[in-house]
Design an enzyme around this catalytic site. Structure first.
Site, PDB file in Angstrom:
ATOM      1  N   TYR A 150       0.839  -1.205   0.000  1.00 13.54           N
ATOM      2  CA  TYR A 150       0.000   0.000   0.000  1.00 13.54           C
ATOM      3  C   TYR A 150       0.871   1.252   0.000  1.00 13.54           C
ATOM      4  O   TYR A 150       0.599   2.221  -0.713  1.00 13.54           O
ATOM      5  CB  TYR A 150      -0.921   0.004   1.230  1.00 13.54           C
ATOM      6  CG  TYR A 150      -1.892   1.158   1.215  1.00 13.54           C
ATOM      7  CD1 TYR A 150      -3.153   1.016   0.657  1.00 13.54           C
ATOM      8  CD2 TYR A 150      -1.528   2.404   1.731  1.00 13.54           C
ATOM      9  CE1 TYR A 150      -4.036   2.091   0.619  1.00 13.54           C
ATOM     10  CE2 TYR A 150      -2.400   3.475   1.695  1.00 13.54           C
ATOM     11  CZ  TYR A 150      -3.652   3.319   1.137  1.00 13.54           C
ATOM     12  OH  TYR A 150      -4.515   4.377   1.085  1.00 13.54           O
TER      13      TYR A 150
ATOM     14  N   ARG B 277     -16.714  13.940 -32.668  1.00 10.95           N
ATOM     15  CA  ARG B 277     -15.953  15.030 -32.045  1.00 10.95           C
ATOM     16  C   ARG B 277     -16.481  16.322 -32.650  1.00 10.95           C
ATOM     17  O   ARG B 277     -15.918  16.878 -33.580  1.00 10.95           O
ATOM     18  CB  ARG B 277     -14.448  14.880 -32.260  1.00 10.95           C
ATOM     19  CG  ARG B 277     -13.831  13.698 -31.551  1.00 10.95           C
ATOM     20  CD  ARG B 277     -13.452  13.923 -30.082  1.00 10.95           C
ATOM     21  NE  ARG B 277     -14.520  13.821 -29.115  1.00 10.95           N
ATOM     22  CZ  ARG B 277     -14.328  13.452 -27.836  1.00 10.95           C
ATOM     23  NH1 ARG B 277     -13.125  13.125 -27.401  1.00 10.95           N
ATOM     24  NH2 ARG B 277     -15.318  13.419 -26.981  1.00 10.95           N
TER      25      ARG B 277
ATOM     26  N   LYS C 216      -2.583   6.417 -23.560  1.00  9.68           N
ATOM     27  CA  LYS C 216      -2.269   6.713 -24.964  1.00  9.68           C
ATOM     28  C   LYS C 216      -0.830   6.270 -25.264  1.00  9.68           C
ATOM     29  O   LYS C 216      -0.584   5.096 -25.459  1.00  9.68           O
ATOM     30  CB  LYS C 216      -2.474   8.208 -25.244  1.00  9.68           C
ATOM     31  CG  LYS C 216      -3.689   8.832 -24.533  1.00  9.68           C
ATOM     32  CD  LYS C 216      -5.026   8.428 -25.114  1.00  9.68           C
ATOM     33  CE  LYS C 216      -6.219   8.824 -24.243  1.00  9.68           C
ATOM     34  NZ  LYS C 216      -6.420  10.233 -23.973  1.00  9.68           N
TER      35      LYS C 216
ATOM     36  N   ASP D 123       0.324  18.836 -21.493  1.00  9.77           N
ATOM     37  CA  ASP D 123      -0.443  17.588 -21.482  1.00  9.77           C
ATOM     38  C   ASP D 123       0.296  16.625 -22.403  1.00  9.77           C
ATOM     39  O   ASP D 123       0.295  16.779 -23.628  1.00  9.77           O
ATOM     40  CB  ASP D 123      -1.871  17.862 -21.974  1.00  9.77           C
ATOM     41  CG  ASP D 123      -2.745  16.598 -22.005  1.00  9.77           C
ATOM     42  OD1 ASP D 123      -2.191  15.481 -22.074  1.00  9.77           O
ATOM     43  OD2 ASP D 123      -3.980  16.745 -21.985  1.00  9.77           O
TER      44      ASP D 123
ATOM     45  N   PHE E  89      -9.208  19.862 -24.230  1.00  4.31           N
ATOM     46  CA  PHE E  89      -9.688  18.492 -24.326  1.00  4.31           C
ATOM     47  C   PHE E  89     -10.952  18.428 -23.471  1.00  4.31           C
ATOM     48  O   PHE E  89     -11.115  19.230 -22.558  1.00  4.31           O
ATOM     49  CB  PHE E  89      -8.601  17.510 -23.844  1.00  4.31           C
ATOM     50  CG  PHE E  89      -9.006  16.074 -24.027  1.00  4.31           C
ATOM     51  CD1 PHE E  89      -9.064  15.538 -25.301  1.00  4.31           C
ATOM     52  CD2 PHE E  89      -9.353  15.277 -22.952  1.00  4.31           C
ATOM     53  CE1 PHE E  89      -9.480  14.221 -25.491  1.00  4.31           C
ATOM     54  CE2 PHE E  89      -9.756  13.961 -23.135  1.00  4.31           C
ATOM     55  CZ  PHE E  89      -9.819  13.432 -24.402  1.00  4.31           C
ATOM     56  N   THR E  90     -11.828  17.496 -23.783  1.00  2.00           N
ATOM     57  CA  THR E  90     -13.143  17.482 -23.115  1.00  2.00           C
ATOM     58  C   THR E  90     -13.030  17.477 -21.592  1.00  2.00           C
ATOM     59  O   THR E  90     -13.628  18.308 -20.903  1.00  2.00           O
ATOM     60  CB  THR E  90     -13.956  16.255 -23.565  1.00  2.00           C
ATOM     61  OG1 THR E  90     -13.146  15.085 -23.416  1.00  2.00           O
ATOM     62  CG2 THR E  90     -14.400  16.387 -25.010  1.00  2.00           C
TER      63      THR E  90
ATOM     64  N   PHE F  47     -21.698  13.707 -24.198  1.00  2.00           N
ATOM     65  CA  PHE F  47     -21.404  12.792 -25.315  1.00  2.00           C
ATOM     66  C   PHE F  47     -21.193  11.359 -24.860  1.00  2.00           C
ATOM     67  O   PHE F  47     -21.384  10.429 -25.632  1.00  2.00           O
ATOM     68  CB  PHE F  47     -20.192  13.284 -26.111  1.00  2.00           C
ATOM     69  CG  PHE F  47     -18.893  13.283 -25.346  1.00  2.00           C
ATOM     70  CD1 PHE F  47     -18.511  14.395 -24.603  1.00  2.00           C
ATOM     71  CD2 PHE F  47     -18.059  12.177 -25.363  1.00  2.00           C
ATOM     72  CE1 PHE F  47     -17.316  14.401 -23.889  1.00  2.00           C
ATOM     73  CE2 PHE F  47     -16.857  12.178 -24.662  1.00  2.00           C
ATOM     74  CZ  PHE F  47     -16.491  13.286 -23.914  1.00  2.00           C
TER      75      PHE F  47
HETATM   76  C1  PLP Z   1      -7.221  11.022 -22.992  1.00  2.00           C
HETATM   77  C2  PLP Z   1      -6.768  12.372 -22.734  1.00  2.00           C
HETATM   78  C3  PLP Z   1      -6.989  13.003 -21.499  1.00  2.00           C
HETATM   79  C4  PLP Z   1      -7.784  12.355 -20.386  1.00  2.00           C
HETATM   80  O1  PLP Z   1      -7.176  11.189 -19.953  1.00  2.00           O
HETATM   81  P1  PLP Z   1      -8.016   9.947 -19.360  1.00  2.00           P
HETATM   82  O2  PLP Z   1      -6.964   8.953 -19.015  1.00  2.00           O
HETATM   83  O3  PLP Z   1      -8.943   9.478 -20.431  1.00  2.00           O
HETATM   84  O4  PLP Z   1      -8.748  10.445 -18.171  1.00  2.00           O
HETATM   85  C5  PLP Z   1      -6.487  14.278 -21.326  1.00  2.00           C
HETATM   86  N1  PLP Z   1      -5.825  14.902 -22.312  1.00  2.00           N
HETATM   87  C6  PLP Z   1      -5.613  14.341 -23.513  1.00  2.00           C
HETATM   88  C7  PLP Z   1      -4.887  15.081 -24.572  1.00  2.00           C
HETATM   89  C8  PLP Z   1      -6.074  13.062 -23.774  1.00  2.00           C
HETATM   90  O5  PLP Z   1      -5.873  12.525 -24.989  1.00  2.00           O
END
Ligand code: PLP
Length: 481
Positions: A79, A388, A265, A222, A131-132, A454
């Protein structure tokens, strides 16, 4: 990698071999019609059993390497003080150059922590593009998201190699307008997701950093798709042709005060992290971590995924890995362009994108052309893409739709998962759909969540166009295709 064939053609070729497979099936068109009706014409609501190719996203759906799977077997589930964390910390130092690392369960969890620390009502967060989940977290904390991309970033047919660049004059103007102390940070998103996976240049990041530093404003990068952005810098930016992906990533990171990423990603796992060299930011993040994520040495991630992320960070700076998806996407986009499909150019880093306003010019934005195209393509192919566009924008405070800058149907190409035959198939079905586009109509919400609608919102096809499209498909290909 791209190999040149004896006839001069360039072929994207896999620099890995397949040793584990997952069976997929092509559900017949009748099944697809029923599935999309039940899903409320929202491809997020489809089940795997009803899909042939899952091109919804590259998030958490990439093929892992043998070394990643092997690393998962030796994880430390303690932990507190787990050794897996210290291996991750060493990889973060080696690959990204940061001394401090905070794991989080996903990218959006990292955004939540950033919002906690930096976002206040009355402040602004300028960025190349939102980003969303980013926009949701920062705006819920009261910070206004300002997109300051350059002219032409939203042109879908373009030869601009760096549509993800920030316009420096706009950055200066935002700082003037708000005052430096009211600019929470500048955010640069690598391989800008929502405008088609478009990269920024090293020169632009360097200049953004100079402006921000002059005003004592932190730069947050990011890094979710960092290896693809680095690959594009190598391919497209003068002076970087012979620089390794590892060195490009290191230089990019040297211009950031804080970075975060979704490990789903570029690193091909499920998880997220934040990293910095500033002990102050580390202490602030660490303070909130047990409240929202978990103890500092696991941050809500499984220790197995931490081990796999450690390997994934090192693998993503291998040129063969960084290029694995980008080269196939280039092929995908070239094929679409050749066959008259309005694809977003230049090819980006996570998906092939189709401009739905050009594909379905008869559908107004109020009837969600990108959502309609994603649903129609699923009907015609069993391939699931993602809307999108305006559906991905939440309503404003008066309850009105906010028309999206672009209406894109995104067809993600998860890393090391699909083959050229799969891509050729999807392109063919897009060609068929283009010839039958008059049959495709708009959509209307019947069930709509208030935030990030969405994901789980439900819609209906206006005038029942789904049935008509399925009938036309059946007439050309029979029931079983
Ligand atoms: C996917 C993504 C996020 C969010 O990440 P999650 O792991 O899905 O919460 C943030 N910024 C970018 C550019 C992304 O592609």
């Amino acid at each position: 990698m791209i190999v040149k064939l004896s006839n001069g053609r360039e072929l994207p070729i896999e620099m890995h071999k397949v040793r584990i497979v997952q069976k997929t099936t092509l559900p017949p068109v009748g099944q697809r019609l029923q599935a999309i009706e039940e899903a409320g014409y929202n491809t997020f609501m489809l089940r795997t059993r009803d899909l042939f190719l899952d091109m919804l996203t590259d998030s958490g759906t990439n093929a892992m390497s043998d070394n990643q799977l092997a690393a998962m077997m030796v994880s430390d589930d303690a932990y507190a003080g787990g050794e897996s964390y210290y291996k991750l910390l060493a990889a973060v130092k080696e690959i990204l150059g940061f001394d401090y690392c905070v794991p989080a369960h996903q990218g959006r969890a990292a955004e939540h922590l950033i919002a906690k620390i930096f976002c206040r009502p009355g402040t602004a967060a300028p960025m190349n593009y939102h980003f969303t989940t980013t926009k949701a977290h920062f705006e819920m904390a009261g910070t206004k998201v300002l997109e300051i991309f350059g002219d032409g970033a939203l042109e879908t047919e373009s030869d601009n190699p760096f549509k993800g660049n920030i316009d420096l004059a706009k950055l200066e103007a935002v700082i003037d307008e708000y005052g430096a102390d009211k600019v929470a940070f500048v955010r640069m998103e690598a391989t800008t997701n929502l405008i088609g996976g478009q990269p920024f240049s090293m020169a632009n990041l360097r200049e953004v950093r100079q402006v921000a530093q002059r005003h004592h404003i932190p730069v947050i990068v990011d890094c979710s798709l960092i290896s693809e952005n680095a690959y594009f810098i190598r391919r497209r930016e003068k002076g970087y042709e012979n620089v390794s992906i590892a060195a490009i990533v290191k230089e990019m990171m040297s211009y950031a005060d804080l970075i975060y990423l979704s490990g789903r990603k570029s690193t091909c796992v499920r998880g997220g992290l934040l990293a910095t060299n500033d002990p102050k930011y580390f202490e602030q993040l660490k303070a909130w971590l047990p409240v929202y994520e978990g103890f500092i040495t696991y941050g809500g991630m499984s220790s197995k995924e931490i081990e796999a992320m450690t390997v994934g960070l090192r693998e993503m700076v291998d040129l063969d890995v960084a290029s694995s998806s980008a080269d196939l996407i280039q092929y995908f986009v070239d094929q679409m362009v050749e066959k008259g499909i309005p694809a977003v150019t230049p090819a980006g880093g996570l998906a092939g994108h189709v401009d739905a306003m050009k594909f379905l010019p008869h559908i107004p934005q109020s009837q969600y052309p990108a959502g309609a195209l994603a649903a129609a393509l699923y009907l015609a192919s069993g391939a699931r893409g993602m809307e999108r566009g305006t559906i991905s924008m939440d309503r404003d405070e008066h309850g009105n739709d906010v028309p999206s800058d672009l209406e894109l149907c995104r067809l993600a190409v998860p890393r090391r998962v699909y083959s050229i035959a799969h891509i050729d198939y999807v392109v063919d079905r897009l060609v068929w759909l283009l010839a039958h586009r008059d049959l495709v109509g708009g959509l209307k919400f019947i069930q709509e969540p208030p935030v990030l609608r969405f994901f789980t919102g439900k819609l209906v096809a206006l005038d029942g166009w789904g049935q008509k499209l399925a009938d036309a498909f059946r007439a050309d290909f029979g029931e079983r295709m």
